[in-house]
Enzyme design. Structure first.
Site, PDB file in Angstrom:
ATOM      1  N   LYS A 195      37.638  36.816  38.700  1.00 30.89           N
ATOM      2  CA  LYS A 195      37.224  38.211  38.896  1.00 30.89           C
ATOM      3  C   LYS A 195      36.335  38.327  40.146  1.00 30.89           C
ATOM      4  O   LYS A 195      36.041  37.330  40.786  1.00 30.89           O
ATOM      5  CB  LYS A 195      36.532  38.733  37.637  1.00 30.89           C
ATOM      6  CG  LYS A 195      37.479  38.763  36.414  1.00 30.89           C
ATOM      7  CD  LYS A 195      38.552  39.825  36.568  1.00 30.89           C
ATOM      8  CE  LYS A 195      39.750  39.749  35.625  1.00 30.89           C
ATOM      9  NZ  LYS A 195      39.563  39.560  34.223  1.00 30.89           N
TER      10      LYS A 195
HETATM   11  C1  LIG Z   1      40.243  39.665  32.806  1.00 33.47           C
HETATM   12  C2  LIG Z   1      40.440  40.901  32.013  1.00 33.47           C
HETATM   13  C3  LIG Z   1      39.897  41.066  30.730  1.00 33.47           C
HETATM   14  C4  LIG Z   1      39.258  39.949  29.981  1.00 33.47           C
HETATM   15  O1  LIG Z   1      38.204  39.371  30.627  1.00 33.47           O
HETATM   16  P1  LIG Z   1      37.570  38.010  30.020  1.00 33.47           P
HETATM   17  O2  LIG Z   1      36.204  37.999  30.634  1.00 33.47           O
HETATM   18  O3  LIG Z   1      38.446  36.900  30.484  1.00 33.47           O
HETATM   19  O4  LIG Z   1      37.545  38.152  28.550  1.00 33.47           O
HETATM   20  C5  LIG Z   1      40.017  42.275  30.103  1.00 33.47           C
HETATM   21  N1  LIG Z   1      40.670  43.292  30.687  1.00 33.47           N
HETATM   22  C6  LIG Z   1      41.236  43.169  31.893  1.00 33.47           C
HETATM   23  C7  LIG Z   1      41.939  44.344  32.492  1.00 33.47           C
HETATM   24  C8  LIG Z   1      41.148  41.969  32.591  1.00 33.47           C
HETATM   25  O5  LIG Z   1      41.743  41.827  33.784  1.00 33.47           O
END
Ligand SMILES: *Cc1c(COP(=O)(O)O)cnc(C)c1O
Length: 397
Positions: A195
């Site tokens: 992210k």
């Molecule tokens: C990455 C992601 C999540 C989950 O994030 P985590 O921190 O890995 O639990 C949820 N929603 C979207 C749209 C994502 O891209």
């Protein structure tokens, strides 16, 4: 920012230009080492500091750190009281978490189609999916482009629904001059490895509502009341009370040590991502075979993803073949996402058919996510752009 550590272990060197590389500097590494030496490994002073700085960063009153965005979504849905028999409106073009967390609470995700340009939830289709069981709308700021929050908030107010934002892609993003994180009742962020800022695994819930903040915090730590702790005993004593069957979703100080530096650098990271997006926009501007990401005037785009849509009717290769050609040139790619309604879970348990959400179904055959991250060099950006151009130019119909 000191020079990031970019050397990838051999296992990651599948592509000359990988789809993603985290930007981890010596500061993060030093800070983790210091935290290890401090003896305080799990939730402690660094988590509190990250919460304070994150709340300030998005302009929200409260921020509660958790160990993933999935946990954040689960806690946010729990805090507004979603339970068995309830329905929550969720875009079909999203990651597993957005729908599964609704199911974890015994409720049903009701999938909504996306806009053909922003790929965010189509807010014009929300009302037709509302029933007397609907409790909340859960928009996802796809790729970092904020959803149409004015319209979503207006519908929610008029129909008495909650709004929880899945802002996993949206650090930092803005809507009408406000940072995402300070707009709705509850907003959920991700610090997953790929992210825009990362703690390896991690997440955050923001809200301006003290009661919701208290509930999220309570349930993130076994339902153990800290108030009881303070009320009945000296700080640091053994006494605590369990008020609800909570979860174990707390973030560690080891992770927060990384996050504090990442948050500090997020402005620089974002600037670089935006530059890469502009470079791709310019490089592909004269290719009618590619539909490029849209940015609505009222938003600030986080540029977590740069998603092109290939016009398969104008090319002699389909999306999968296009991806194979990019990968063969040594460039990593991804697809965000196979729509939820096309997965076995949703087809078999909830009875969805692919053609029920036709925009997402058709978009799925066209989307490709290209590399976009702060450590990409000018040469790498040029190489990706040239690779895409060359594939288009040699496969015109
Ligand atoms: C990455 C992601 C999540 C989950 O994030 P985590 O921190 O890995 O639990 C949820 N929603 C979207 C749209 C994502 O891209």
């Amino acid at each position: 920012m000191s020079s990031p550590v970019t050397a990838a272990p051999a296992a990651l060197k599948q592509f000359q230009i990988p789809f993603f590389r985290p930007t981890i500097g010596e500061e993060e590494i030093q800070s983790v080492v210091e935290t290890l030496r401090s003896g305080w490994l799990t939730t402690g002073p660094k988590v509190r500091k990250l919460e304070q700085q994150f709340a300030e960063y998005v302009g929200a009153e409260f921020a509660i750190a958790v160990n993933s965005c999935t946990a954040a979504l689960h806690l946010a849905l729990e805090a507004i009281g979603v339970g068995p028999g309830d329905e929550v409106l969720v875009p079909t073009l999203t990651f597993a978490s957005t729908g599964e967390t609704v199911m974890h609470l015994g409720a049903t995700p009701v999938l909504v189609d996306c806009c053909a340009d922003t790929l965010c939830i189509d807010s014009d289709q929300i009302e037709s999916r509302i029933t007397e069981r609907t409790r909340a709308i859960l928009p996802v700021h796809y790729a970092g482009h904020p959803c149409d929050m004015d319209q979503i908030q207006e519908i929610a107010r008029r129909r008495g629904l909650h709004v929880i934002e899945d802002a996993a892609h949206a650090i930092p993003a803005e809507y009408d001059g406000r940072r995402v994180g300070a707009i709705s009742e509850l907003t959920c962020f991700s610090f997953y490895a790929n992210k825009t800022i990362t703690t390896g695994e991690g997440g955050m819930v923001t809200t301006n509502d003290r009661q919701l903040a208290d509930r999220v915090r309570l349930m993130s730590m076994h339902g153990i009341s800290k108030d009881a702790w303070k009320r009945f005993s000296a700080e640091g004593s053994w006494y605590y009370e369990i008020l609800a069957p909570g979860y174990k979703y707390n973030l560690t100080d080891l992770a927060a040590a990384i996050g504090l530096h990442q948050l500090e650098k997020s402005g620089q990271f974002h600037q670089r991502r935006a530059e890469i997006a502009r470079a791709y926009d310019a490089a592909f501007a004269d290719l009618p075979e590619l539909k490029l990401p849209t940015t609505r005037p009222e938003v600030g785009h986080a540029w977590h993803l740069y998603v092109i849509q290939v016009d398969v009717d104008r090319l002699t290769l389909n999306r999968n073949e296009f991806i194979q050609a990019i990968n063969a040139a040594g460039v990593g790619t991804s697809v965000h996402y196979l729509p939820l309604h096309m997965h076995p879970l949703y087809r078999e348990r909830l009875g969805y058919a692919p053609e029920q959400l036709p925009v997402a179904q058709s978009v799925f055959d066209r989307i490709i996510s290209l590399p976009i991250y702060p450590t990409m060099t000018a040469e790498e950006i040029d190489y990706v752009a040239a690779t895409i151009r060359q594939i288009v130019e040699s496969h015109r119909r």
